[in-house]
Design a protein around this motif. Structure first.
Motif, PDB file in Angstrom:
ATOM      1  N   MET A  23       0.834  -1.194   0.000  1.00 40.73           N
ATOM      2  CA  MET A  23       0.000   0.000   0.000  1.00 40.73           C
ATOM      3  C   MET A  23       0.878   1.256   0.000  1.00 40.73           C
ATOM      4  SD  MET A  23      -3.268  -0.988   2.409  1.00 40.73           S
ATOM      5  CE  MET A  23      -2.389  -1.716   3.801  1.00 40.73           C
ATOM      6  N   PRO A  24       0.370   2.362  -0.524  1.00 38.92           N
ATOM      7  CA  PRO A  24       1.155   3.601  -0.581  1.00 38.92           C
ATOM      8  C   PRO A  24       1.610   4.060   0.802  1.00 38.92           C
ATOM      9  CG  PRO A  24      -0.812   3.788  -1.939  1.00 38.92           C
ATOM     10  CD  PRO A  24      -0.950   2.523  -1.152  1.00 38.92           C
ATOM     11  N   SER A  25       2.710   4.812   0.806  1.00 37.28           N
ATOM     12  CA  SER A  25       3.274   5.385   2.039  1.00 37.28           C
ATOM     13  C   SER A  25       3.643   4.310   3.053  1.00 37.28           C
ATOM     14  CB  SER A  25       2.291   6.395   2.670  1.00 37.28           C
ATOM     15  OG  SER A  25       1.957   7.402   1.750  1.00 37.28           O
ATOM     16  N   ARG A  26       3.942   3.114   2.547  1.00 36.60           N
ATOM     17  CA  ARG A  26       4.348   2.000   3.411  1.00 36.60           C
ATOM     18  C   ARG A  26       3.337   1.742   4.520  1.00 36.60           C
ATOM     19  NH1 ARG A  26      10.919   2.922   4.093  1.00 36.60           N
ATOM     20  NH2 ARG A  26      11.421   2.842   1.850  1.00 36.60           N
ATOM     21  N   ALA A  27       2.075   1.855   4.166  1.00 35.45           N
ATOM     22  CA  ALA A  27       1.007   1.641   5.147  1.00 35.45           C
ATOM     23  C   ALA A  27       0.813   0.176   5.476  1.00 35.45           C
ATOM     24  CB  ALA A  27      -0.297   2.232   4.616  1.00 35.45           C
ATOM     25  N   GLY A  28       1.462  -0.696   4.733  1.00 39.64           N
ATOM     26  CA  GLY A  28       1.319  -2.130   4.956  1.00 39.64           C
ATOM     27  C   GLY A  28       1.102  -2.856   3.645  1.00 39.64           C
ATOM     28  N   LEU A  87     -10.135  -5.055   1.534  1.00 41.41           N
ATOM     29  CA  LEU A  87      -9.943  -4.688   2.927  1.00 41.41           C
ATOM     30  C   LEU A  87      -8.680  -5.330   3.500  1.00 41.41           C
ATOM     31  CD1 LEU A  87     -11.049  -3.478   5.643  1.00 41.41           C
ATOM     32  CD2 LEU A  87     -12.200  -5.701   5.962  1.00 41.41           C
ATOM     33  N   ASP A  88      -7.891  -4.522   4.190  1.00 40.63           N
ATOM     34  CA  ASP A  88      -6.793  -5.037   5.005  1.00 40.63           C
ATOM     35  C   ASP A  88      -7.247  -4.937   6.460  1.00 40.63           C
ATOM     36  OD1 ASP A  88      -4.319  -5.936   5.944  1.00 40.63           O
ATOM     37  OD2 ASP A  88      -3.615  -3.874   6.196  1.00 40.63           O
ATOM     38  N   PRO A  89      -7.717  -6.031   7.040  1.00 39.94           N
ATOM     39  CA  PRO A  89      -8.286  -5.958   8.397  1.00 39.94           C
ATOM     40  C   PRO A  89      -7.269  -5.582   9.464  1.00 39.94           C
ATOM     41  CG  PRO A  89      -8.076  -8.239   7.658  1.00 39.94           C
ATOM     42  CD  PRO A  89      -7.765  -7.382   6.483  1.00 39.94           C
ATOM     43  N   ARG A  90      -5.999  -5.841   9.188  1.00 37.18           N
ATOM     44  CA  ARG A  90      -4.959  -5.547  10.192  1.00 37.18           C
ATOM     45  C   ARG A  90      -4.804  -4.047  10.412  1.00 37.18           C
ATOM     46  NH1 ARG A  90      -0.117  -8.624   8.461  1.00 37.18           N
ATOM     47  NH2 ARG A  90      -1.422 -10.372   9.149  1.00 37.18           N
ATOM     48  N   THR A  91      -4.908  -3.270   9.343  1.00 36.32           N
ATOM     49  CA  THR A  91      -4.751  -1.815   9.445  1.00 36.32           C
ATOM     50  C   THR A  91      -6.084  -1.082   9.336  1.00 36.32           C
ATOM     51  OG1 THR A  91      -4.381  -1.595   7.056  1.00 36.32           O
ATOM     52  CG2 THR A  91      -2.441  -1.946   8.442  1.00 36.32           C
ATOM     53  N   ALA A  92      -7.175  -1.831   9.130  1.00 37.91           N
ATOM     54  CA  ALA A  92      -8.513  -1.232   8.973  1.00 37.91           C
ATOM     55  C   ALA A  92      -8.533  -0.221   7.839  1.00 37.91           C
ATOM     56  CB  ALA A  92      -8.978  -0.589  10.276  1.00 37.91           C
ATOM     57  N   THR A  95      -3.153   1.761  -5.897  1.00 36.09           N
ATOM     58  CA  THR A  95      -3.064   3.170  -6.276  1.00 36.09           C
ATOM     59  C   THR A  95      -3.285   4.111  -5.101  1.00 36.09           C
ATOM     60  OG1 THR A  95      -5.388   3.132  -6.951  1.00 36.09           O
ATOM     61  CG2 THR A  95      -3.727   2.708  -8.654  1.00 36.09           C
ATOM     62  N   LYS A  96      -4.177   3.737  -4.179  1.00 34.29           N
ATOM     63  CA  LYS A  96      -4.417   4.559  -2.999  1.00 34.29           C
ATOM     64  C   LYS A  96      -5.160   3.746  -1.945  1.00 34.29           C
ATOM     65  CE  LYS A  96      -8.595   6.650  -5.025  1.00 34.29           C
ATOM     66  NZ  LYS A  96      -9.282   7.927  -5.344  1.00 34.29           N
ATOM     67  N   VAL A  97      -5.280   4.320  -0.770  1.00 30.39           N
ATOM     68  CA  VAL A  97      -6.001   3.650   0.322  1.00 30.39           C
ATOM     69  C   VAL A  97      -6.980   4.636   0.941  1.00 30.39           C
ATOM     70  CG1 VAL A  97      -4.111   2.066   0.864  1.00 30.39           C
ATOM     71  CG2 VAL A  97      -4.249   4.273   2.024  1.00 30.39           C
ATOM     72  N   ARG A  98      -7.957   4.085   1.623  1.00 30.67           N
ATOM     73  CA  ARG A  98      -8.911   4.891   2.377  1.00 30.67           C
ATOM     74  C   ARG A  98      -9.226   4.172   3.678  1.00 30.67           C
ATOM     75  NH1 ARG A  98     -13.795   2.498   2.529  1.00 30.67           N
ATOM     76  NH2 ARG A  98     -14.528   1.210   0.786  1.00 30.67           N
ATOM     77  N   PRO A  99      -9.644   4.890   4.706  1.00 35.50           N
ATOM     78  CA  PRO A  99     -10.045   4.223   5.944  1.00 35.50           C
ATOM     79  C   PRO A  99     -11.298   3.375   5.700  1.00 35.50           C
ATOM     80  CG  PRO A  99      -9.661   6.568   6.302  1.00 35.50           C
ATOM     81  CD  PRO A  99      -9.684   6.360   4.827  1.00 35.50           C
ATOM     82  N   ALA A 100     -11.339   2.214   6.311  1.00 38.52           N
ATOM     83  CA  ALA A 100     -12.519   1.355   6.173  1.00 38.52           C
ATOM     84  C   ALA A 100     -13.700   1.965   6.907  1.00 38.52           C
ATOM     85  CB  ALA A 100     -12.225  -0.035   6.719  1.00 38.52           C
ATOM     86  N   HIS A 101     -14.879   1.824   6.326  1.00 41.87           N
ATOM     87  CA  HIS A 101     -16.098   2.312   6.978  1.00 41.87           C
ATOM     88  C   HIS A 101     -16.481   1.360   8.111  1.00 41.87           C
ATOM     89  CE1 HIS A 101     -16.228   5.097   3.735  1.00 41.87           C
ATOM     90  NE2 HIS A 101     -16.656   4.234   2.816  1.00 41.87           N
ATOM     91  N   ASP A 102     -17.237   1.855   9.065  1.00 42.49           N
ATOM     92  CA  ASP A 102     -17.630   1.038  10.224  1.00 42.49           C
ATOM     93  C   ASP A 102     -18.348  -0.237   9.800  1.00 42.49           C
ATOM     94  OD1 ASP A 102     -16.511   2.880  11.909  1.00 42.49           O
ATOM     95  OD2 ASP A 102     -18.412   3.879  12.404  1.00 42.49           O
TER      96      ASP A 102
END
Length: 309
Positions: A73-78, A94-99, A112-119
């Protein structure tokens, strides 16, 4: 008339759909880590950008999910594993480890990009307690057993469960690749474990599917595709105790299977390859390929029927 009968039938031009389906077949059957090499050659052979692009758009998502490829994932987010178990939409996983949810370009095989997972895309706090504990144990096991392995634990059923009284199910994914095209060999390990938490019986039903692939192509083309199914169970306990028990079961079966593979393939030169070799006929002499005329069936028939000159 005879000349007309001897003429070969005219070759018919393949339709657009036929070309696309053939192209998809080659892409989908590429060995682990080799789809881009196949795509490059396929593009050159087709000489049709439209056919190739449509085939690629349909084949790459299926290939990526079936091979459970791992993307950074971008910015070494995982890292995120592209699989049907983590799929939210066609291009979101979904990456459940980083939500976080990774947006993926399937053809380029990049995130290409990531976003926070919705509840609503995340499990409840009760389920997350079990998922988190199991994820930690699986991570520990994978780091010890697979130098380039990646794992994930996804909740695929009952993620909104708030406490005791309901069933839920996790899927443990372990994927590892060893790519060495400069040495003409590539290999992959994929394992999927379904953990069914059954509240009424207080039992965890565990089913696993292992798939090992290897491709060796120096002066030849040899491919291994080994698969094995497993089934086991343990009792429903606390989150930490369940995690330890599940990880130990997975470790046991995978270690045992890998050892069995090593034993089987260590015997290939002495047993299997010898069995594949052509045996000598009852005369105990090799077949004289350089002089096959001495075994002319026509001459033998003429002799038996007295037709020889």
């Amino acid at each position: 008339m005879a000349d007309e009968e001897d003429e070969l039938p005219e070759e018919t031009e393949l339709s657009y759909e036929q070309k696309k389906e053939i192209a998809k077949w080659f892409l989908l059957n590429a060995p682990a880590g080799e789809i881009n090499y196949v795509a490059k050659d396929l593009k050159a052979v087709l000489s049709d950008e439209e056919v190739y692009n449509e085939a690629a758009m349909e084949a790459f998502p299926v290939y990526n999910k079936s091979h459970m490829i791992c993307l950074e994932m971008p910015s070494r987010a995982g890292d995120v594993i592209v699989s049907s178990y983590s799929e939210i939409t066609e291009n979101e996983f979904l990456d459940p480890r980083t939500a976080q949810v990774a947006i993926v370009d399937h053809v380029k095989q990049i995130c290409t990009k990531v976003r926070p997972a919705h509840d609503e895309e995340l499990p409840s706090l009760y389920i997350e307690e079990y998922r988190y504990a199991l994820d930690a144990e699986i991570q520990r096991y994978v780091s010890e057993s697979y130098p380039k392995g990646i794992s994930a634990v996804n909740c695929v059923k009952g993620k909104d469960t708030e406490g005791l009284g309901s069933d839920f199910e996790f899927v443990v994914i372990i994927t590892a690749m060893r790519l060495s095209p400069q040495n003409f060999c590539n290999g992959s390990w994929r394992s999927v474990w379904n953990i069914d938490f059954q509240d009424e019986s207080q039992v965890l039903d565990i089913k696993g599917k292992l798939q090992v692939g290897a491709h060796y192509f120096e002066e030849g083309n040899v491919e291994l595709d080994a698969k094995k199914d497993f089934q086991d169970s343990t009792i429903f306990q606390s989150a930490d105790d369940c995690a330890i028990a599940i990880a130990n079961i997975i470790r046991h079966h995978e270690t045992e299977y890998l050892a069995a593979l090593e034993v089987a393939y260590s015997k290939l030169p002495d047993n299997t390859f010898k069995d594949l070799r052509r045996k000598l006929p009852v005369t105990r002499t090799l077949f004289p390929w350089q002089n096959t005329l001495q075994f002319s069936l026509t001459r033998e028939v003429e002799k038996e029927l007295g037709l020889g000159k």
